[in-house]
Motif scaffolding. Structure first.
Motif, PDB file in Angstrom:
ATOM      1  N   VAL A 120       0.600  -1.205   0.136  1.00  0.00           N
ATOM      2  CA  VAL A 120      -0.044  -0.241   0.087  1.00  0.00           C
ATOM      3  C   VAL A 120       1.044   1.115   0.116  1.00  0.00           C
ATOM      4  O   VAL A 120       0.498   2.305  -0.646  1.00  0.00           O
ATOM      5  N   ALA A 121       1.919   1.071   0.724  1.00  0.00           N
ATOM      6  CA  ALA A 121       2.796   2.293   0.815  1.00  0.00           C
ATOM      7  C   ALA A 121       3.443   2.574  -0.601  1.00  0.00           C
ATOM      8  O   ALA A 121       3.661   3.871  -0.985  1.00  0.00           O
ATOM      9  N   VAL A 122       3.853   1.521  -1.301  1.00  0.00           N
ATOM     10  CA  VAL A 122       4.400   1.549  -2.563  1.00  0.00           C
ATOM     11  C   VAL A 122       3.266   2.440  -3.499  1.00  0.00           C
ATOM     12  O   VAL A 122       3.637   3.277  -4.439  1.00  0.00           O
ATOM     13  N   ASP A 123       2.094   1.810  -3.540  1.00  0.00           N
ATOM     14  CA  ASP A 123       0.820   2.270  -4.458  1.00  0.00           C
ATOM     15  C   ASP A 123       0.915   4.061  -3.941  1.00  0.00           C
ATOM     16  O   ASP A 123       0.523   4.894  -4.803  1.00  0.00           O
ATOM     17  N   SER A 124       0.925   4.374  -2.567  1.00  0.00           N
ATOM     18  CA  SER A 124       0.651   5.749  -2.314  1.00  0.00           C
ATOM     19  C   SER A 124       1.848   6.361  -2.812  1.00  0.00           C
ATOM     20  O   SER A 124       1.632   7.678  -3.364  1.00  0.00           O
ATOM     21  N   ALA A 125       3.142   5.931  -2.692  1.00  0.00           N
ATOM     22  CA  ALA A 125       4.336   6.690  -3.235  1.00  0.00           C
ATOM     23  C   ALA A 125       4.072   7.018  -4.906  1.00  0.00           C
ATOM     24  O   ALA A 125       4.486   8.015  -5.354  1.00  0.00           O
ATOM     25  N   ILE A 126       3.552   6.047  -5.717  1.00  0.00           N
ATOM     26  CA  ILE A 126       3.324   6.100  -7.049  1.00  0.00           C
ATOM     27  C   ILE A 126       2.381   7.145  -7.368  1.00  0.00           C
ATOM     28  O   ILE A 126       2.472   8.174  -8.128  1.00  0.00           O
ATOM     29  N   ARG A 127       1.363   7.068  -6.346  1.00  0.00           N
ATOM     30  CA  ARG A 127       0.225   7.997  -6.469  1.00  0.00           C
ATOM     31  C   ARG A 127       0.658   9.659  -6.345  1.00  0.00           C
ATOM     32  O   ARG A 127       0.288  10.325  -6.981  1.00  0.00           O
ATOM     33  N   ILE A 128       1.557   9.673  -5.402  1.00  0.00           N
ATOM     34  CA  ILE A 128       2.124  10.962  -4.919  1.00  0.00           C
ATOM     35  C   ILE A 128       2.968  11.525  -6.209  1.00  0.00           C
ATOM     36  O   ILE A 128       2.818  12.553  -6.366  1.00  0.00           O
ATOM     37  N   GLY A 129       3.837  10.526  -6.795  1.00  0.00           N
ATOM     38  CA  GLY A 129       4.516  10.816  -7.877  1.00  0.00           C
ATOM     39  C   GLY A 129       3.989  11.291  -9.003  1.00  0.00           C
ATOM     40  O   GLY A 129       4.314  12.335  -9.578  1.00  0.00           O
ATOM     41  N   LEU A 130       2.865  10.787  -9.106  1.00  0.00           N
ATOM     42  CA  LEU A 130       1.829  11.188 -10.519  1.00  0.00           C
ATOM     43  C   LEU A 130       1.369  12.630 -10.059  1.00  0.00           C
ATOM     44  O   LEU A 130       1.302  13.385 -11.088  1.00  0.00           O
ATOM     45  N   ASP A 150      -2.155  20.231   1.317  1.00  0.00           N
ATOM     46  CA  ASP A 150      -3.491  20.079   0.602  1.00  0.00           C
ATOM     47  C   ASP A 150      -3.754  18.791  -0.444  1.00  0.00           C
ATOM     48  O   ASP A 150      -4.499  17.943  -0.216  1.00  0.00           O
ATOM     49  N   LEU A 151      -2.303  18.591  -1.270  1.00  0.00           N
ATOM     50  CA  LEU A 151      -2.589  17.486  -2.102  1.00  0.00           C
ATOM     51  C   LEU A 151      -2.458  16.076  -1.352  1.00  0.00           C
ATOM     52  O   LEU A 151      -3.035  15.170  -1.792  1.00  0.00           O
ATOM     53  N   MET A 152      -1.411  16.001  -0.346  1.00  0.00           N
ATOM     54  CA  MET A 152      -1.622  14.793   0.469  1.00  0.00           C
ATOM     55  C   MET A 152      -3.085  14.303   1.040  1.00  0.00           C
ATOM     56  O   MET A 152      -3.369  13.270   0.800  1.00  0.00           O
ATOM     57  N   LEU A 206      -6.385   9.277  -9.345  1.00  0.00           N
ATOM     58  CA  LEU A 206      -5.967  10.558  -8.877  1.00  0.00           C
ATOM     59  C   LEU A 206      -7.286  11.519  -8.925  1.00  0.00           C
ATOM     60  O   LEU A 206      -8.096  11.719  -9.607  1.00  0.00           O
ATOM     61  N   PRO A 207      -7.291  12.348  -7.654  1.00  0.00           N
ATOM     62  CA  PRO A 207      -8.209  13.373  -7.634  1.00  0.00           C
ATOM     63  C   PRO A 207      -8.236  14.721  -8.238  1.00  0.00           C
ATOM     64  O   PRO A 207      -7.284  14.722  -8.853  1.00  0.00           O
ATOM     65  N   LEU A 257      -7.789  23.518  -8.443  1.00  0.00           N
ATOM     66  CA  LEU A 257      -8.892  23.440  -9.594  1.00  0.00           C
ATOM     67  C   LEU A 257     -10.130  23.275  -8.754  1.00  0.00           C
ATOM     68  O   LEU A 257     -11.231  24.197  -9.041  1.00  0.00           O
ATOM     69  N   ARG A 258     -10.056  22.427  -7.832  1.00  0.00           N
ATOM     70  CA  ARG A 258     -11.125  22.419  -6.914  1.00  0.00           C
ATOM     71  C   ARG A 258     -11.619  23.696  -6.263  1.00  0.00           C
ATOM     72  O   ARG A 258     -12.880  23.917  -6.179  1.00  0.00           O
ATOM     73  N   ARG A 259     -10.754  24.163  -5.516  1.00  0.00           N
ATOM     74  CA  ARG A 259     -10.947  25.446  -4.962  1.00  0.00           C
ATOM     75  C   ARG A 259     -11.549  26.445  -5.921  1.00  0.00           C
ATOM     76  O   ARG A 259     -12.801  27.054  -5.450  1.00  0.00           O
ATOM     77  N   ARG A 260     -11.214  26.442  -6.927  1.00  0.00           N
ATOM     78  CA  ARG A 260     -11.577  27.456  -7.891  1.00  0.00           C
ATOM     79  C   ARG A 260     -13.128  27.210  -8.457  1.00  0.00           C
ATOM     80  O   ARG A 260     -13.955  28.016  -8.449  1.00  0.00           O
ATOM     81  N   ARG A 261     -13.298  25.888  -8.601  1.00  0.00           N
ATOM     82  CA  ARG A 261     -14.855  25.265  -8.939  1.00  0.00           C
ATOM     83  C   ARG A 261     -15.715  25.597  -8.070  1.00  0.00           C
ATOM     84  O   ARG A 261     -16.637  26.084  -8.124  1.00  0.00           O
TER      85      ARG A 261
END
Length: 510
Positions: free
Chosen positions: A68-78, A199-201, A329-330, A335-339
């Protein structure tokens, strides 16, 4: 604590030097278990109860990578627009510290899982600064040292206690490339970047990113280089070699990140202006004095004697898995704040207040639960934030839910409660008396809907206050406020103030 060095005036710093930033942010992942073992990661457990032979580094124990940590690292990188490595490996970073029981940290060195990315951050004036990301790599956290003594720091401590519960918790370290060209905005860029990362995390749901609990920590590197003539950001300035850097460790609030960078700019400039050399070292940030003091001489990578971790195989995520994770990815937080601002009709100032108070997510959930945007903002930012600050707790820990706010807003809109009653109901909800409707029923809070009863109260108040009534008849409409207060008192706060005002003005215009 050492005496604070004389500081150079901030404007003079900018005239003579160009600040260069390098930010290293450590993010604790919110996985259920540690990076290389099955111990829980729950915050606040009894010291040294969430440990095992692996995270204590006992002989014969072998690590296993947390998927799960590896998946989280990949999502953060993306999310940071990085390239994900088709294969990467762990290394041993060797050093002796009492909070690292193995005498090495399992980290990544020359083969990080993600690199060469960027994050655009918005500054206070609406401008955007692109922060270039060098790498994001996986590692494990160290234990926690508590220094017992008058200062709470290692200098002057009577003794130190070690809690290994945190040792082995998954970390992602995000390292920027040297950030140049920010000039006077360098401290603001540092704060905005760390804020955007936080905010991103949270949007990725990989970490609660609570700086006050240490689940997001910033090490702020800063150096100054002499200006090449008047070239501030051009190629001529880029050719000037970088100065010696310092690393201010574990800064744990957004405000402190900004202040620490500004302080180091003025301190280093004073050192250089006096003809001395800046020492490459770690420094400690002191919130009370707004200053830094020397820690230890900063090691270079060679000093850690990195070598590949022999007990772990390389991590090689498939292209298919990377794309599957990309699809999760969310919406980017900016962009979310502006929307949401556009959907809710908030002004720029109102939106800044919402974001600054940390209420954006709970307001969004409240609106989706049925509250009006104005009502949700009012109850969260106008009332709940004040109560959370007074209690010294996070907004999400106050005990108020989006469903509570939606119900409270509905009771006010339906005319059952006025503002004063609604605040009493809010107090009851926070005291654990039930949801808003249950509290209102139990406390007997309901606006009087009988117009005849309200009319009788208005007539009695007008008769008892002939001088005020005369002023209103003479055109001083604002004097009606005094009579409205008397009506509310007579009806024990259960009158509709707007209706009372209307009746008062109608009576006195006849």
């Amino acid at each position: 604590m050492a005496a604070v060095t004389d500081l150079l005036d901030y404007d003079e710093v900018l005239e003579r030097f160009d600040p260069v930033l390098g930010l290293e942010v450590h993010v604790e992942l919110s996985t259920a278990t540690k990076m290389f073992c099955g111990c829980p990661t729950t915050f606040g457990g009894e010291p040294n109860t969430q440990v095992c032979p692996v995270c204590l580094g006992l002989p014969g124990s072998l690590p296993v990578v947390n998927a799960v940590a590896v998946d989280s690292a990949i999502r953060i990188g993306l999310a940071l627009n990085c390239t994900i490595a088709p294969a990467c490996r762990f290394a041993r970073k060797n050093y002796f510290y009492p909070d690292m029981p193995k005498n090495f940290q399992t980290s990544q060195y020359d083969e990080p899982i993600a690199g060469d990315g960027y994050l655009d951050v918005e500054l206070d004036d609406g401008s955007t600064y692109r922060v270039l990301i060098e790498r994001a790599h996986m590692e494990e956290d160290a234990g926690k040292l508590t220094h017992v003594g008058a200062t709470g720091r290692i200098q002057g401590a009577d003794y130190s206690l070690i809690d290994y519960n945190r040792a082995g918790i998954p970390l992602i370290e995000i390292v920027t490339k040297p950030l140049t060209g920010a000039g006077e905005k360098a401290p603001q860029v540092a704060r905005a970047y760390v804020s955007a990362l936080r905010d991103l995390m949270r949007a990725l749901n990989v970490s609660d990113a609570r700086m006050e609990q240490g689940s997001l920590r910033c090490d702020a590197n800063l150096s100054l280089r002499a200006r090449a003539g008047d070239a501030r950001d051009g190629a001529e300035q880029e050719a000037v070699p970088l100065g010696t850097r310092t690393e201010t460790k574990n800064v744990n609030s957004l405000r402190s990140v900004e202040r620490a960078v500004a302080y180091e700019m003025t301190r280093q400039a004073a050192v250089l202006a006096s003809g001395q050399a800046v020492v490459q070292e770690t420094r400690h940030w002191h919130e009370d004095t707004g200053s830094t003091t020397a820690g230890r001489v900063k090691s270079d990578a060679d000093d850690y004697r990195y070598f590949p971790e022999p007990d772990l195989v390389p991590v090689a995520p498939s292209a298919q898995r990377v794309e599957e994770l990309r699809a999760t990815l969310p919406e980017p937080p900016g962009l979310r704040r502006r929307r949401l601002q556009q959907e809710w009709g908030y002004s720029d100032l109102e939106m800044r207040d919402v974001v600054g108070s940390g209420a954006l997510d709970v307001i969004d959930e409240s609106v989706r639960a049925g509250a009006t945007p104005a009502g949700a903002r009012r109850w969260w930012v106008g009332e709940a934030v004040r109560r959370a600050n007074a209690a010294g707790v996070e907004l999400v820990d106050l005990g108020l839910t989006p469903a509570h706010v939606a119900s409270l807003d509905a009771l006010v809109r339906e005319g059952r409660l006025n503002d004063s009653m609604a605040r009493q109901v809010l107090d009851g909800v926070l005291a654990g008396e039930g949801d808003p409707e249950q509290v209102a029923d139990a406390r007997g809070l309901r606006l009087v809907s009988d117009d005849s009863a309200l009319g009788e109260a208005v007539d009695a108040v007008i008769e008892a206050n002939p001088d005020v009534a005369a002023k209103i008849r003479g055109g001083k409409v604002q004097a009606a406020g005094a009579l409205i207060g008397q009506v509310m008192k007579r009806m024990k706060g259960q009158a509709d103030a707007a209706k009372a005002r209307r009746l008062i003005l109608e009576r006195l215009s006849e």
